[in-house]
Motif scaffolding. Structure first.
Motif, short mmCIF file in Angstrom:
data_model
loop_
_atom_site.label_atom_id
_atom_site.label_comp_id
_atom_site.label_asym_id
_atom_site.label_seq_id
_atom_site.Cartn_x
_atom_site.Cartn_y
_atom_site.Cartn_z
N LEU A 26 0.67 -1.27 -0.05
CA LEU A 26 -0.18 0.02 -0.07
C LEU A 26 0.76 1.29 0.12
O LEU A 26 0.32 2.29 -0.63
N TYR A 37 -1.74 0.71 -6.07
CA TYR A 37 -2.62 1.11 -5.02
C TYR A 37 -2.46 2.79 -4.96
O TYR A 37 -2.54 3.44 -4.10
N CYS A 86 -6.42 4.94 -4.63
CA CYS A 86 -7.14 4.16 -3.59
C CYS A 86 -7.72 5.15 -2.48
O CYS A 86 -7.96 4.35 -1.39
N PHE A 92 -8.75 -1.01 3.48
CA PHE A 92 -8.46 -2.34 2.97
C PHE A 92 -8.28 -3.33 4.11
O PHE A 92 -7.79 -3.13 5.29
#
Length: 269
Positions: free
Chosen positions: A219, A225, A228, A233
């Protein structure tokens, strides 16, 4: 491209594992811990293991928001920009149930301290390249009560922890809307990972700590990612890793979020 990355709560557990993974890629890493000697040992260890000398750190006890503010001040003096901030520091069980100004220590360490730190270093985040913030939340999330925000006692450790983690998730979504150039993700790194915190709290674990570190790492820097922001998550949702999912319903309640942020500003003055 090498990034400048700050990871809180990174002298052990998934924070430390994440720091090592990112350091191996050649990034400049700033670790954080509350014990100066342990922090220095971890810095030397990461340098030795990764052959990366661009490792440094900051000391702060996040149960004291004044300490968190001082750490932010030290960061602003030393660091030019932050490309990735990983708010990982957390606490569940502890001998002391109270933190800053008598508020529950879980609320202070798990929510108020990252709130303060992130806002205090915002100028550095705004200078970052495709800046990302990863807020390490939890599968444990429960309604943030007026009582905990008023500094009243929470009798059950798990309840205080769950409230603090929902507060962090709610604020993550708020912060994402306020700062369109910064990608913000709230994360459940996985339930009952093999960390000191989980073992002390439950006396068991379901998954290795590396499961949490791996998803934080992805992430933080993976291109997959990059778009996002404002999402949650859940690393419990799949094998070997999870997916984006719905957080607690309160995390999408604008009235509750506005109330939480207003009360937070009142608490931190």
């Amino acid at each position: 491209m090498s990034k400048t990355i700050l990871i809180t709560g990174s002298t052990d557990g998934i924070g430390k594992l994440t720091a090592i993974k990112l350091a191996k890629d050649g990034h400049t890493i700033y670790v954080h811990g509350r014990n100066k000697e342990k922090l220095q040992q971890v810095i030397l260890e990461i340098k030795e293991v990764t052959k990366n000398n661009h490792i440094d750190g900051f000391v702060a006890d996040f149960s004291d928001l004044e300490d968190a503010k001082q750490m932010a001040n030290n960061i602003r003096k030393k660091v030019d920009k932050i490309d990735v901030l990983i708010n990982n520091a957390g606490i569940f069980k502890t001998a002391a149930s109270k933190g800053y100004n008598g508020f529950d220590i879980r609320l202070v360490v798990n929510y108020l301290a990252p709130y303060v730190l992130t806002n205090e270093v915002l100028p550095l985040l705004l200078k970052g390249d495709k800046t990302r913030v990863v807020n390490v939340s939890s599968a444990a999330q429960s309604h943030v009560t007026d009582a905990i925000l008023l500094g009243m006692d929470v009798k059950i450790d798990g309840d205080a922890y769950a409230q603090s983690k929902l507060a962090l998730t709610m604020w993550s979504f708020y912060f994402a809307k306020q700062h369109a150039t910064i990608s913000v993700v709230a994360l459940n790194p996985g339930s009952l990972l093999n960390t000191n915190m989980a073992n002390e709290a439950y006396g068991q674990y379901w998954s290795p700590a590396s499961k949490g570190a791996d998803i934080i790492y992805e992430l933080a820097v993976f291109e997959d990612y990059k778009d996002c922001s404002g999402k949650y998550f859940d690393n419990d949702k799949g094998n070997p890793k999870g997916d984006f999912a719905k957080a607690h319903p309160d995390a999408y309640d604008e009235e509750l979020i506005t109330k939480l942020v207003a009360k937070t500003e009142e608490i931190i003055g």
